[in-house]
Design a protein around this motif. Structure first.
Motif, PDB file in Angstrom:
ATOM      1  N   ILE A   1     -10.097 -31.150  17.880  1.00 48.05           N
ATOM      2  CA  ILE A   1     -11.328 -30.912  18.648  1.00 48.05           C
ATOM      3  C   ILE A   1     -11.257 -31.644  19.983  1.00 48.05           C
ATOM      4  O   ILE A   1     -10.889 -32.812  20.051  1.00 48.05           O
ATOM      5  N   ALA A   2     -11.644 -30.902  21.035  1.00 49.04           N
ATOM      6  CA  ALA A   2     -11.799 -31.519  22.357  1.00 49.04           C
ATOM      7  C   ALA A   2     -13.293 -31.438  22.715  1.00 49.04           C
ATOM      8  O   ALA A   2     -14.049 -32.316  22.391  1.00 49.04           O
ATOM      9  N   GLY A   3     -13.720 -30.352  23.334  1.00 48.20           N
ATOM     10  CA  GLY A   3     -15.137 -30.190  23.646  1.00 48.20           C
ATOM     11  C   GLY A   3     -15.971 -29.919  22.408  1.00 48.20           C
ATOM     12  O   GLY A   3     -17.080 -30.412  22.266  1.00 48.20           O
ATOM     13  N   GLY A   4     -15.446 -29.095  21.523  1.00 52.32           N
ATOM     14  CA  GLY A   4     -16.158 -28.778  20.292  1.00 52.32           C
ATOM     15  C   GLY A   4     -17.258 -27.740  20.425  1.00 52.32           C
ATOM     16  O   GLY A   4     -18.012 -27.522  19.484  1.00 52.32           O
ATOM     17  N   THR A   5     -17.350 -27.071  21.569  1.00 53.56           N
ATOM     18  CA  THR A   5     -18.463 -26.124  21.738  1.00 53.56           C
ATOM     19  C   THR A   5     -18.309 -24.882  20.867  1.00 53.56           C
ATOM     20  O   THR A   5     -19.284 -24.188  20.601  1.00 53.56           O
TER      21      THR A   5
ATOM     22  N   ALA B   1     -12.294 -33.535  11.586  1.00 54.26           N
ATOM     23  CA  ALA B   1     -12.100 -33.388  13.021  1.00 54.26           C
ATOM     24  C   ALA B   1     -11.068 -34.396  13.506  1.00 54.26           C
ATOM     25  O   ALA B   1     -11.116 -35.567  13.127  1.00 54.26           O
TER      26      ALA B   1
ATOM     27  N   LEU C   1     -17.351 -24.903  17.760  1.00 50.12           N
ATOM     28  CA  LEU C   1     -17.589 -25.194  16.344  1.00 50.12           C
ATOM     29  C   LEU C   1     -18.765 -24.397  15.807  1.00 50.12           C
ATOM     30  O   LEU C   1     -18.792 -23.995  14.641  1.00 50.12           O
ATOM     31  N   HIS C   2     -19.724 -24.207  16.662  1.00 55.90           N
ATOM     32  CA  HIS C   2     -20.937 -23.490  16.273  1.00 55.90           C
ATOM     33  C   HIS C   2     -20.626 -22.092  15.756  1.00 55.90           C
ATOM     34  O   HIS C   2     -21.362 -21.544  14.944  1.00 55.90           O
TER      35      HIS C   2
ATOM     36  N   MET D   1     -19.455 -24.147   8.316  1.00 54.67           N
ATOM     37  CA  MET D   1     -18.403 -25.150   8.262  1.00 54.67           C
ATOM     38  C   MET D   1     -18.988 -26.527   8.518  1.00 54.67           C
ATOM     39  O   MET D   1     -19.852 -26.675   9.383  1.00 54.67           O
ATOM     40  N   LYS D   2     -18.527 -27.507   7.756  1.00 54.79           N
ATOM     41  CA  LYS D   2     -19.041 -28.870   7.914  1.00 54.79           C
ATOM     42  C   LYS D   2     -17.866 -29.789   8.234  1.00 54.79           C
ATOM     43  O   LYS D   2     -16.770 -29.639   7.711  1.00 54.79           O
ATOM     44  N   LEU D   3     -18.119 -30.749   9.100  1.00 49.85           N
ATOM     45  CA  LEU D   3     -17.121 -31.790   9.355  1.00 49.85           C
ATOM     46  C   LEU D   3     -17.356 -32.916   8.360  1.00 49.85           C
ATOM     47  O   LEU D   3     -18.431 -33.515   8.344  1.00 49.85           O
TER      48      LEU D   3
ATOM     49  N   ILE E   1     -22.188 -26.150  29.548  1.00 50.90           N
ATOM     50  CA  ILE E   1     -21.017 -25.713  28.795  1.00 50.90           C
ATOM     51  C   ILE E   1     -19.745 -25.897  29.623  1.00 50.90           C
ATOM     52  O   ILE E   1     -18.706 -26.299  29.108  1.00 50.90           O
TER      53      ILE E   1
ATOM     54  N   MET F   1     -18.480 -29.240  29.182  1.00 48.27           N
ATOM     55  CA  MET F   1     -18.118 -29.626  27.812  1.00 48.27           C
ATOM     56  C   MET F   1     -16.889 -28.881  27.307  1.00 48.27           C
ATOM     57  O   MET F   1     -16.096 -29.427  26.530  1.00 48.27           O
TER      58      MET F   1
END
Lengths: 279, 167
Positions: free
Chosen positions: A29-33, A46, A35-36, A1-3, A96, A99
């Motif tokens: 999105i808040a922390g975004g951890t 986003a 997304l990976h 996935m790409k932003l 983490i 974040m």
């Protein structure tokens, strides 16, 4: 996935309108951890939902209200009747924890997530705002992937978690190889103990199941038994003997079952050992 | 709601880096580690795993230790960012840096920037953490070389010095 783009709305109303406009292309999105770990191939825009006042912990008397963008590190501090510090401290690594947000941990539920299991055991409600404002009991919220409850424009605003009352305790246990590793088993239990016996329990388990699950068979089985690790373990083994667990990497059926049953027992017993003594 | 500062698909952001106000252009999907290394020559920020497991990319944002390999560049807009380049100097090293050297805690050195920043973040908040708190604070930083003992000795020596200094 790409932003492919990002937006930074300045109010909740703006964020909701924007997400509605973007539809499936928008991603709060808040922390975004996490997304990976998102596997969708579609590009997303986003929408930054930090700075919108969705963070913070309020003491509302009989329950705590925790804003969805509250960082896990902020949950580590102990307060009266507060037990989520146990969960926060065990989540992943220090970086983490600084974040990741509690909302992010429960909106898209990954098998190894900590807070869904804990919240199922503690009981409470998720507050969703946007197209229509509503409260959803955790039993319903975590019945399947919570994303099904959110339409474009909806946001998780907060979670409301009941405080422990006198003689109630909470235990959270997880089995993981390294701090940054994925949990193999997570278990949580809220118990009420009277005269050294378990009067009532809510027990949930995760990582070894597709989605976190309450174990109502275990809850029924532990009622009335003494607060003794071996006794509890015997009952847990019996109640779960026919359950099929997701196999732990490189381990067999028997070892997996043994580990799961031990972790569940630990969670229940720890809850019994950490009773709230105050009214 | 459009980005006001979009230039050729990239967005202009401003933030404070090691005490200096800076600006740069970032694309929506660019990772912070790449922005720091490419645009600001912050080569201390190491890409060990690119998945948030090793801690070599640890930086400090608004006083908190975070992983730059998991953050997008735009996520630090208007924030206060510190990398190892802004911590101590060759002539005046930070106590953690000096302690790591004094205790022989540096072998290949790859993990050290992340170690220093994680330690600095916790010690800035609490100069005398107990063992559990310090271990907990360092649980996101891996080292393949040292076995951690000398790193731990270095960190505890700093805490002891802080305690003796009345912090």
């Amino acid at each position: 996935m790409k932003l492919s783009d990002f937006r930074r709305p300045s109010t909740l109303k703006e964020a909701s309108s924007l997400l509605k406009e973007l539809g499936d292309d928008g991603l709060p999105i808040a922390g975004g951890t996490a997304l990976h770990f998102l596997t969708t191939l579609k590009d997303k825009t986003a929408v930054d939902i930090t700075g919108l006042g969705l963070d913070g912990i309020k003491d509302n008397g009989c329950h705590f209200e925790i804003g969805s963008t509250t960082y896990v590190s902020d949950l580590m501090k102990r307060r009266d009747g507060w037990v989520l510090c146990q969960v926060a401290k065990k989540m992943s690594t220090n970086q983490i924890r600084h974040m990741a947000t509690v909302g992010g941990n429960i909106v898209s539920v990954f098998p190894w997530a900590d807070f869904p299991v804990a919240l199922l055991a503690l009981d409470g409600r998720a507050e969703i705002i946007g197209n229509s404002d509503r409260l959803v009991d955790f039993d319903d919220y975590f019945k399947a992937q919570p994303a099904r409850l959110f339409e474009p424009g909806d946001l998780l605003k907060s979670i409301k978690v009941r405080k422990l009352i006198k003689n109630e305790g909470f235990g959270y246990h997880k089995e993981v190889r390294t701090a940054a590793g994925f949990s193999m088993v997570t278990a949580a239990a809220r118990v009420m103990v009277t005269d050294e016996k378990i009067e009532e329990a809510r027990v949930a388990v995760g990582a070894c199941t597709g989605i976190p699950r309450r174990l109502t068979d275990v809850e029924d089985a532990v009622k009335g038994i003494a607060v003794d690790w071996k006794e509890i373990n015997k009952v847990v083994i019996d109640a779960t003997k026919n359950r099929k667990w997701k196999l732990i990497e490189a381990q067999g059926v028997e070892y997996t079952a043994h580990l799961v049953q031990t972790v569940i027992t630990d969670a229940i017993f720890n809850g019994c050992q950490n009773l709230n003594k105050e009214a | 709601m459009e980005n006001e500062n979009t230039i050729l698909g990239a967005i202009q952001i401003g933030f404070t880096l090691n005490g200096v106000e800076v600006e740069t252009l970032v694309e929506a999907d660019e990772m912070l580690i790449d922005v720091l290394r490419r645009d600001f020559n912050c080569l201390s920020v190491k890409a060990g795993c690119h998945e948030g497991s090793c801690g070599a990319c640890t930086i400090i944002v608004d006083g908190k230790p975070v992983l730059s390999c998991l953050l997008r560049g735009w996520q630090i807009a208007d924030k206060d960012v510190w990398t190892l380049e802004g911590v101590g100097s060759y002539d005046a090293p930070h106590p953690v840096q000096q302690a790591l050297v004094d205790n022989g805690a540096v072998q290949c050195g790859f993990c050290i920037p992340g170690m220093v920043l994680s330690a600095k973040a916790v010690l800035d908040e609490n100069p005398v953490p107990d063992d559990d708190e310090m271990r907990h604070a360092m649980d996101g930083n891996l080292c393949r070389c040292t076995g951690y003992e000398k790193i731990w000795d270095a960190l505890t020596s700093v805490i002891d010095a802080n305690r003796k200094g009345g912090k």
